[in-house]
Design a protein around this motif. Structure first.
Motif, PDB file in Angstrom:
ATOM      1  N   ASN A 152     -31.963 -37.528 -23.332  1.00  0.00           N
ATOM      2  CA  ASN A 152     -31.793 -36.350 -24.040  1.00  0.00           C
ATOM      3  C   ASN A 152     -32.671 -35.309 -23.964  1.00  0.00           C
ATOM      4  OD1 ASN A 152     -29.226 -37.599 -25.368  1.00  0.00           O
ATOM      5  ND2 ASN A 152     -30.442 -38.230 -26.835  1.00  0.00           N
ATOM      6  N   LEU A 153     -33.728 -35.717 -23.705  1.00  0.00           N
ATOM      7  CA  LEU A 153     -34.870 -34.618 -23.049  1.00  0.00           C
ATOM      8  C   LEU A 153     -34.951 -33.933 -22.068  1.00  0.00           C
ATOM      9  CD1 LEU A 153     -37.827 -36.069 -25.539  1.00  0.00           C
ATOM     10  CD2 LEU A 153     -36.125 -33.894 -26.061  1.00  0.00           C
ATOM     11  N   PHE A 154     -34.763 -34.872 -21.086  1.00  0.00           N
ATOM     12  CA  PHE A 154     -35.033 -34.792 -19.643  1.00  0.00           C
ATOM     13  C   PHE A 154     -33.654 -34.444 -18.749  1.00  0.00           C
ATOM     14  CE2 PHE A 154     -38.935 -36.998 -21.008  1.00  0.00           C
ATOM     15  CZ  PHE A 154     -39.824 -36.055 -21.007  1.00  0.00           C
ATOM     16  N   ARG A 155     -32.487 -34.526 -19.270  1.00  0.00           N
ATOM     17  CA  ARG A 155     -31.326 -34.196 -18.547  1.00  0.00           C
ATOM     18  C   ARG A 155     -31.417 -32.546 -18.274  1.00  0.00           C
ATOM     19  NH1 ARG A 155     -26.790 -34.028 -23.317  1.00  0.00           N
ATOM     20  NH2 ARG A 155     -27.383 -32.408 -24.376  1.00  0.00           N
ATOM     21  N   MET A 156     -30.761 -32.258 -17.224  1.00  0.00           N
ATOM     22  CA  MET A 156     -30.730 -31.062 -16.838  1.00  0.00           C
ATOM     23  C   MET A 156     -29.601 -29.800 -17.799  1.00  0.00           C
ATOM     24  SD  MET A 156     -32.651 -30.850 -14.034  1.00  0.00           S
ATOM     25  CE  MET A 156     -32.303 -29.204 -13.646  1.00  0.00           C
ATOM     26  N   THR A 157     -29.934 -28.764 -17.693  1.00  0.00           N
ATOM     27  CA  THR A 157     -28.970 -27.715 -18.404  1.00  0.00           C
ATOM     28  C   THR A 157     -27.452 -28.093 -18.044  1.00  0.00           C
ATOM     29  OG1 THR A 157     -30.760 -26.366 -18.656  1.00  0.00           O
ATOM     30  CG2 THR A 157     -28.634 -25.514 -18.972  1.00  0.00           C
ATOM     31  N   PRO A 158     -26.710 -28.351 -18.609  1.00  0.00           N
ATOM     32  CA  PRO A 158     -25.212 -28.258 -18.409  1.00  0.00           C
ATOM     33  C   PRO A 158     -24.583 -26.938 -17.965  1.00  0.00           C
ATOM     34  CG  PRO A 158     -25.534 -28.256 -20.977  1.00  0.00           C
ATOM     35  CD  PRO A 158     -26.911 -28.194 -20.391  1.00  0.00           C
ATOM     36  N   PRO A 159     -23.550 -27.339 -17.184  1.00  0.00           N
ATOM     37  CA  PRO A 159     -23.078 -25.924 -16.576  1.00  0.00           C
ATOM     38  C   PRO A 159     -22.369 -25.332 -17.650  1.00  0.00           C
ATOM     39  CG  PRO A 159     -21.653 -28.042 -16.005  1.00  0.00           C
ATOM     40  CD  PRO A 159     -23.115 -28.481 -16.768  1.00  0.00           C
ATOM     41  N   ARG A 160     -21.908 -24.115 -17.370  1.00  0.00           N
ATOM     42  CA  ARG A 160     -21.185 -23.396 -18.289  1.00  0.00           C
ATOM     43  C   ARG A 160     -19.523 -23.652 -18.467  1.00  0.00           C
ATOM     44  NH1 ARG A 160     -19.338 -21.515 -21.896  1.00  0.00           N
ATOM     45  NH2 ARG A 160     -19.304 -19.264 -22.801  1.00  0.00           N
ATOM     46  N   GLU A 161     -19.199 -23.952 -17.380  1.00  0.00           N
ATOM     47  CA  GLU A 161     -17.769 -24.456 -17.528  1.00  0.00           C
ATOM     48  C   GLU A 161     -17.611 -25.722 -18.483  1.00  0.00           C
ATOM     49  OE1 GLU A 161     -16.132 -25.220 -13.685  1.00  0.00           O
ATOM     50  OE2 GLU A 161     -16.659 -23.298 -13.047  1.00  0.00           O
ATOM     51  N   GLY A 162     -16.666 -25.518 -19.583  1.00  0.00           N
ATOM     52  CA  GLY A 162     -16.477 -26.635 -20.202  1.00  0.00           C
ATOM     53  C   GLY A 162     -17.268 -26.845 -21.457  1.00  0.00           C
ATOM     54  N   TYR A 163     -18.307 -25.792 -21.549  1.00  0.00           N
ATOM     55  CA  TYR A 163     -19.268 -25.812 -22.787  1.00  0.00           C
ATOM     56  C   TYR A 163     -18.838 -25.396 -23.807  1.00  0.00           C
ATOM     57  CZ  TYR A 163     -24.190 -25.961 -24.676  1.00  0.00           C
ATOM     58  OH  TYR A 163     -25.205 -26.102 -25.111  1.00  0.00           O
ATOM     59  N   PRO A 164     -18.998 -26.154 -25.063  1.00  0.00           N
ATOM     60  CA  PRO A 164     -18.257 -25.719 -26.391  1.00  0.00           C
ATOM     61  C   PRO A 164     -18.550 -24.486 -27.003  1.00  0.00           C
ATOM     62  CG  PRO A 164     -19.427 -27.595 -26.705  1.00  0.00           C
ATOM     63  CD  PRO A 164     -19.547 -27.480 -25.262  1.00  0.00           C
ATOM     64  N   TYR A 165     -19.714 -24.045 -26.910  1.00  0.00           N
ATOM     65  CA  TYR A 165     -20.363 -22.755 -27.501  1.00  0.00           C
ATOM     66  C   TYR A 165     -20.403 -21.564 -26.558  1.00  0.00           C
ATOM     67  CZ  TYR A 165     -21.605 -26.977 -30.319  1.00  0.00           C
ATOM     68  OH  TYR A 165     -21.594 -27.947 -31.084  1.00  0.00           O
ATOM     69  N   PRO A 166     -20.535 -20.543 -27.219  1.00  0.00           N
ATOM     70  CA  PRO A 166     -20.646 -19.123 -26.360  1.00  0.00           C
ATOM     71  C   PRO A 166     -21.734 -19.240 -25.327  1.00  0.00           C
ATOM     72  CG  PRO A 166     -20.369 -19.021 -28.752  1.00  0.00           C
ATOM     73  CD  PRO A 166     -20.789 -20.160 -28.643  1.00  0.00           C
ATOM     74  N   GLU A 167     -22.663 -19.632 -25.634  1.00  0.00           N
ATOM     75  CA  GLU A 167     -23.857 -19.666 -24.522  1.00  0.00           C
ATOM     76  C   GLU A 167     -24.319 -21.167 -24.431  1.00  0.00           C
ATOM     77  OE1 GLU A 167     -24.800 -17.351 -22.644  1.00  0.00           O
ATOM     78  OE2 GLU A 167     -23.651 -15.598 -23.788  1.00  0.00           O
ATOM     79  N   VAL A 168     -24.878 -21.457 -23.064  1.00  0.00           N
ATOM     80  CA  VAL A 168     -25.399 -22.701 -22.833  1.00  0.00           C
ATOM     81  C   VAL A 168     -26.999 -22.811 -23.371  1.00  0.00           C
ATOM     82  CG1 VAL A 168     -26.062 -24.431 -21.165  1.00  0.00           C
ATOM     83  CG2 VAL A 168     -24.063 -22.878 -20.873  1.00  0.00           C
ATOM     84  N   ILE A 169     -27.078 -23.761 -24.323  1.00  0.00           N
ATOM     85  CA  ILE A 169     -28.624 -24.039 -24.745  1.00  0.00           C
ATOM     86  C   ILE A 169     -29.282 -24.857 -23.559  1.00  0.00           C
ATOM     87  CG2 ILE A 169     -30.020 -25.104 -26.274  1.00  0.00           C
ATOM     88  CD1 ILE A 169     -27.656 -24.770 -28.335  1.00  0.00           C
ATOM     89  N   PRO A 170     -30.192 -24.246 -23.026  1.00  0.00           N
ATOM     90  CA  PRO A 170     -31.094 -24.865 -21.946  1.00  0.00           C
ATOM     91  C   PRO A 170     -31.684 -26.030 -22.223  1.00  0.00           C
ATOM     92  CG  PRO A 170     -32.324 -22.771 -22.668  1.00  0.00           C
ATOM     93  CD  PRO A 170     -30.917 -22.882 -23.532  1.00  0.00           C
ATOM     94  N   SER A 171     -32.279 -26.740 -21.285  1.00  0.00           N
ATOM     95  CA  SER A 171     -32.974 -27.985 -21.476  1.00  0.00           C
ATOM     96  C   SER A 171     -34.280 -27.573 -20.793  1.00  0.00           C
ATOM     97  CB  SER A 171     -32.217 -29.249 -20.863  1.00  0.00           C
ATOM     98  OG  SER A 171     -33.023 -30.378 -20.811  1.00  0.00           O
ATOM     99  N   PRO A 172     -35.426 -27.237 -21.440  1.00  0.00           N
ATOM    100  CA  PRO A 172     -36.597 -26.928 -20.871  1.00  0.00           C
ATOM    101  C   PRO A 172     -37.395 -28.063 -20.139  1.00  0.00           C
ATOM    102  CG  PRO A 172     -36.974 -27.072 -23.265  1.00  0.00           C
ATOM    103  CD  PRO A 172     -35.378 -27.193 -23.004  1.00  0.00           C
ATOM    104  N   LEU A 173     -37.062 -29.039 -20.638  1.00  0.00           N
ATOM    105  CA  LEU A 173     -37.669 -30.285 -20.114  1.00  0.00           C
ATOM    106  C   LEU A 173     -36.951 -30.968 -19.078  1.00  0.00           C
ATOM    107  CD1 LEU A 173     -39.585 -31.800 -23.055  1.00  0.00           C
ATOM    108  CD2 LEU A 173     -40.333 -30.203 -21.399  1.00  0.00           C
ATOM    109  N   GLY A 174     -35.641 -30.374 -18.338  1.00  0.00           N
ATOM    110  CA  GLY A 174     -35.156 -31.036 -17.249  1.00  0.00           C
ATOM    111  C   GLY A 174     -35.824 -31.526 -16.161  1.00  0.00           C
ATOM    112  N   ILE A 175     -35.660 -32.464 -15.616  1.00  0.00           N
ATOM    113  CA  ILE A 175     -36.034 -33.056 -14.334  1.00  0.00           C
ATOM    114  C   ILE A 175     -34.798 -33.249 -13.300  1.00  0.00           C
ATOM    115  CG2 ILE A 175     -37.488 -34.753 -13.201  1.00  0.00           C
ATOM    116  CD1 ILE A 175     -38.923 -35.529 -15.858  1.00  0.00           C
ATOM    117  N   PRO A 176     -35.078 -32.462 -12.329  1.00  0.00           N
ATOM    118  CA  PRO A 176     -33.970 -32.390 -11.351  1.00  0.00           C
ATOM    119  C   PRO A 176     -33.868 -33.726 -10.603  1.00  0.00           C
ATOM    120  CG  PRO A 176     -34.968 -30.316 -11.122  1.00  0.00           C
ATOM    121  CD  PRO A 176     -36.039 -31.215 -12.012  1.00  0.00           C
ATOM    122  N   ALA A 177     -35.038 -34.610 -10.393  1.00  0.00           N
ATOM    123  CA  ALA A 177     -35.173 -35.820  -9.609  1.00  0.00           C
ATOM    124  C   ALA A 177     -34.323 -36.848 -10.440  1.00  0.00           C
ATOM    125  CB  ALA A 177     -36.584 -36.027  -9.384  1.00  0.00           C
ATOM    126  N   LEU A 178     -34.541 -36.933 -11.607  1.00  0.00           N
ATOM    127  CA  LEU A 178     -33.817 -37.920 -12.597  1.00  0.00           C
ATOM    128  C   LEU A 178     -32.463 -37.501 -12.712  1.00  0.00           C
ATOM    129  CD1 LEU A 178     -36.459 -38.267 -15.111  1.00  0.00           C
ATOM    130  CD2 LEU A 178     -35.990 -39.716 -13.318  1.00  0.00           C
TER     131      LEU A 178
END
Length: 668
Positions: A152-178
């Motif tokens: 939940n903490l280190f996932r990447m920010t989800p894409p805009r397509e299919g997101y249920p809210y007006p704007e995407v809430i970013p994930s500041p701790l996302g780790i691309p390698a994981l």
């Protein structure tokens, strides 16, 4: 107030405040930013766990479970309010702040889940692990919660397509390698979470099976609470409609833990657990049988829906009662161990009865009954027994009375005291009583018979000595004096025979009269020793003679089976006297119009049945001299005599006398 109490009070106040703030924030969100689900079991935790934990800490400041409840509830409040503020910040355009608010949301959720759904059950109800072997379950819970939190903490920010809210809430701790492994980490984490929760509940079950009765009752509260929560939580993951029961159940968990710690002796949790488990098992299995039978019937008789439904209902109904009994036995064994199994208690009674005399067996019966019923005291009162009253514990003035009936005859009563620390369900009480009361009645009858036998022996000895004294008096004072007087009369007649023949004739006439009196006295003595009808007519003829001389208003039918000509003399006398006494009772008390006497000789035993169609025995019947005499005559020969009869249904006297080749033992 101590420092611990102050900290607990602050937590108890802060958590509900955070919960109320969360509700206000959710209510103020724009519709497009409002999640579909704003309430979860965690929302209920905020209001109940810290308050109950603070209450427990006030009474027991060192109770670690109370600290878990307070800290878990506060963490839940932090998680909920952070989640609500995250959406509020996103709705206000502050997406970066919203992303960072995800961190306390997930950390609070992790602390709450670990403390309340995994650690708390493992440490209930005494604040210690069941054994070091349960540490892997604790570590599994920690690792699983950690894995889910990492996802939940280190996932990447989800894409805009299919997101249920007006704007995407970013994930500041996302780790691309994981990113390639995140989905697997999430699946493994949740699988471990559910497994750890199940193991935590299983630890309570293990404690319960190995604990003493009082601790077993104490563990019942948290076991019931955590098991129910897990069941509803799993169901909610499949069918969302079960989320509300899961929320309510989560709110009730701290109260169950508090009952377990503080007041477990006052509440019948075993009743709740027993009936809930049996009901749940019945619903699940009967439903499966019903739908399975319905589906199978639908395939076999396609197009006949009503026939399939009836078949399924009948099939499920046939399984209901056997299944209920089987589930009840399993639950009883689970909750109470071997002591709650009526079959095991009956085995203990059987062994105890075999090892001791009736008085010792009665003491064992009382002890086993008290243990099996889990009451403060049990007593058995035997009518005309010795001992008359045996008590284990204290039954108190308001004891429950259970009659002890042996073959239709009330032989005493069982007194059951108030419930003890581990009160069984009422249904379980009835099962134990239904199983063990016949054993208690048998032992009470044996005690009564032993006392009757002892009293009979004493009466036999007394009667024998009294009979000897009467015979001595009759022979010495009556027959002896008469014979002496007759001898003197003979001498006087001899002296006066030549000088006064008339006087001698008068003396001889008096002598003849005296001899008639002597003959009558001797006949009375002989009749008292043995009825002459037995020698003149035989036993069968003597019984028919008694029946013929009975009251003219009673028709007596006699049935003889087998050869009665070579019976022992003592058996003949006993049968004759019992028939005589029974007919006397019928004539005086029964008010009957018809009676039957059946005597049958079988191999090694003589059986006799005397019945009538009279008014029977009253409910408050108490054996009199006549019935007691019949029982004593049968007991003297090692037999039994049972008198039964319901009011208005006539009376039956059943006698069984053993026939042995050895002569009876005569007490001298």
């Amino acid at each position: 107030m101590s420092g611990a109490a102050v900290v607990a009070a602050v937590m108890a106040v802060a958590s509900p405040v955070l919960g109320l703030a969360t509700i206000l924030v959710w209510l103020g969100l724009p519709a497009e930013w409002a999640p579909t689900k704003t309430v979860s079991p965690q929302s209920a935790v905020v209001f109940t766990f810290p308050a109950v934990g603070a209450f427990l800490l006030y009474h027991r400041p060192r109770l670690n479970m109370a600290w878990l409840m307070c800290s878990g509830g506060l963490a839940a409040g932090i998680s909920d309010v952070s989640s609500a503020l995250m959406f509020r910040a996103a709705a206000g355009g502050e997406l970066a702040l919203a992303g960072w608010l995800r961190v306390p949301t997930q950390l609070g959720w992790a602390v709450c889940g670990l403390a309340l759904t995994m650690v708390l059950p493992l440490y209930s109800p005494d604040g210690r692990l069941p054994s070091p072997r349960w540490r892997p379950a604790l570590w599994l819970g920690c690792l699983s919660i950690t894995a889910a939190t990492v996802h939940n903490l280190f996932r990447m920010t989800p894409p805009r397509e299919g997101y249920p809210y007006p704007e995407v809430i970013p994930s500041p701790l996302g780790i691309p390698a994981l990113a390639p492994y995140m989905e697997s980490v999430n699946v493994v984490g949740w699988a471990g979470i559910y497994t750890a929760m199940a193991l935590s509940a299983l630890s309570l079950l293990t404690r319960m099976r190995r604990a003493d009765p009082a601790t077993r009752r104490q563990i019942g509260w948290p076991l019931f609470a955590f098991a129910g929560y897990i069941v509803f939580l799993v169901l909610a993951a499949i069918w969302p409609v079960f989320m509300w029961p899961a929320i309510v159940w989560a709110a009730a968990i701290p109260f169950a833990v508090a009952f377990s710690v503080m007041r477990y002796r006052l509440y019948g949790i075993d009743t709740v657990v027993s009936r809930a488990l049996v009901a749940a098992g019945l619903v699940i299995v009967v439903s499966a049988v019903y739908f399975g039978a319905g589906a199978l019937s639908g395939l076999v008789v396609s197009g006949y829906d009503q026939v399939a439904g009836i078949t399924a209902a009948l099939f499920a109904g046939a399984f209901f009662q056997p299944l209920r009994r089987a589930l009840q036995r399993v639950v009883d064994l689970l909750l109470y161990g071997a002591v709650g199994d009526p079959g095991v208690l009956a085995g203990r009674l059987t062994q105890a009865v075999r090892r001791g005399d009736p008085a010792e067996a009665l003491t064992s019966v009382v002890s086993v009954l008290r243990d099996g019923l889990a009451v403060e005291g049990v007593a058995v009162e035997v009518a005309d027994g010795e001992p008359r009253y045996v008590e284990s514990g204290r039954v108190g003035p308001a004891a429950r009375e259970v009659p002890l009936v042996w073959h239709g005859t009330r032989v005493g009563r069982l007194l059951v005291g108030p419930p003890g620390p581990r009160r069984f369900p009422a249904a379980h009480n009835e099962r134990v009583l239904a199983t063990l009361t016949p054993y208690a009645a048998d032992v009470a009858h044996a005690v009564r018979m032993a006392a009757d036998l002892q009293r009979s022996r004493e009466r036999i000895l007394t009667a024998r000595e009294e009979e000897r004294r009467r015979l001595r008096r009759d022979l010495h004072d009556g027959l002896g004096q008469t014979l002496s007087a007759m001898a003197m009369t003979i001498n006087m007649a001899r002296l006066s025979l030549k000088s006064s023949p008339e006087a001698a004739d008068e003396l001889l006439r008096e002598l003849h009269t005296g001899m008639g009196a002597v003959t009558s006295d001797i006949r009375e003595l002989v009749y008292g020793l043995r009825p002459p009808a037995l020698d003149d007519l035989g036993l069968a003829g003597a019984i028919r003679d008694l029946a013929g001389r009975s009251s003219s208003g009673v028709e007596v039918e006699v049935e003889i089976g087998g050869d009665l000509s070579d019976l022992p003399a003592a058996v003949e006398v006993a049968v004759y006297r019992i028939v005589q006494e029974a007919l006397t009772n019928i004539r005086r008390h029964a008010g009957a119009s018809r009676a039957t006497i059946a005597v049958h000789r079988e191999e090694g035993v003589l059986r006799m049945l005397i019945g009538d169609d009279g008014r029977g025995l009253p409910e408050s019947h108490r054996a009199g001299v006549g019935l007691g005499s019949m029982r004593e005559r049968a007991a003297e020969l090692g037999g039994i005599c049972v008198v039964t009869g319901e009011p208005g249904a006539g009376t039956r006297v059943e006698v069984a006398l053993p026939l042995t080749s050895t002569p009876p033992v005569i007490i001298r």
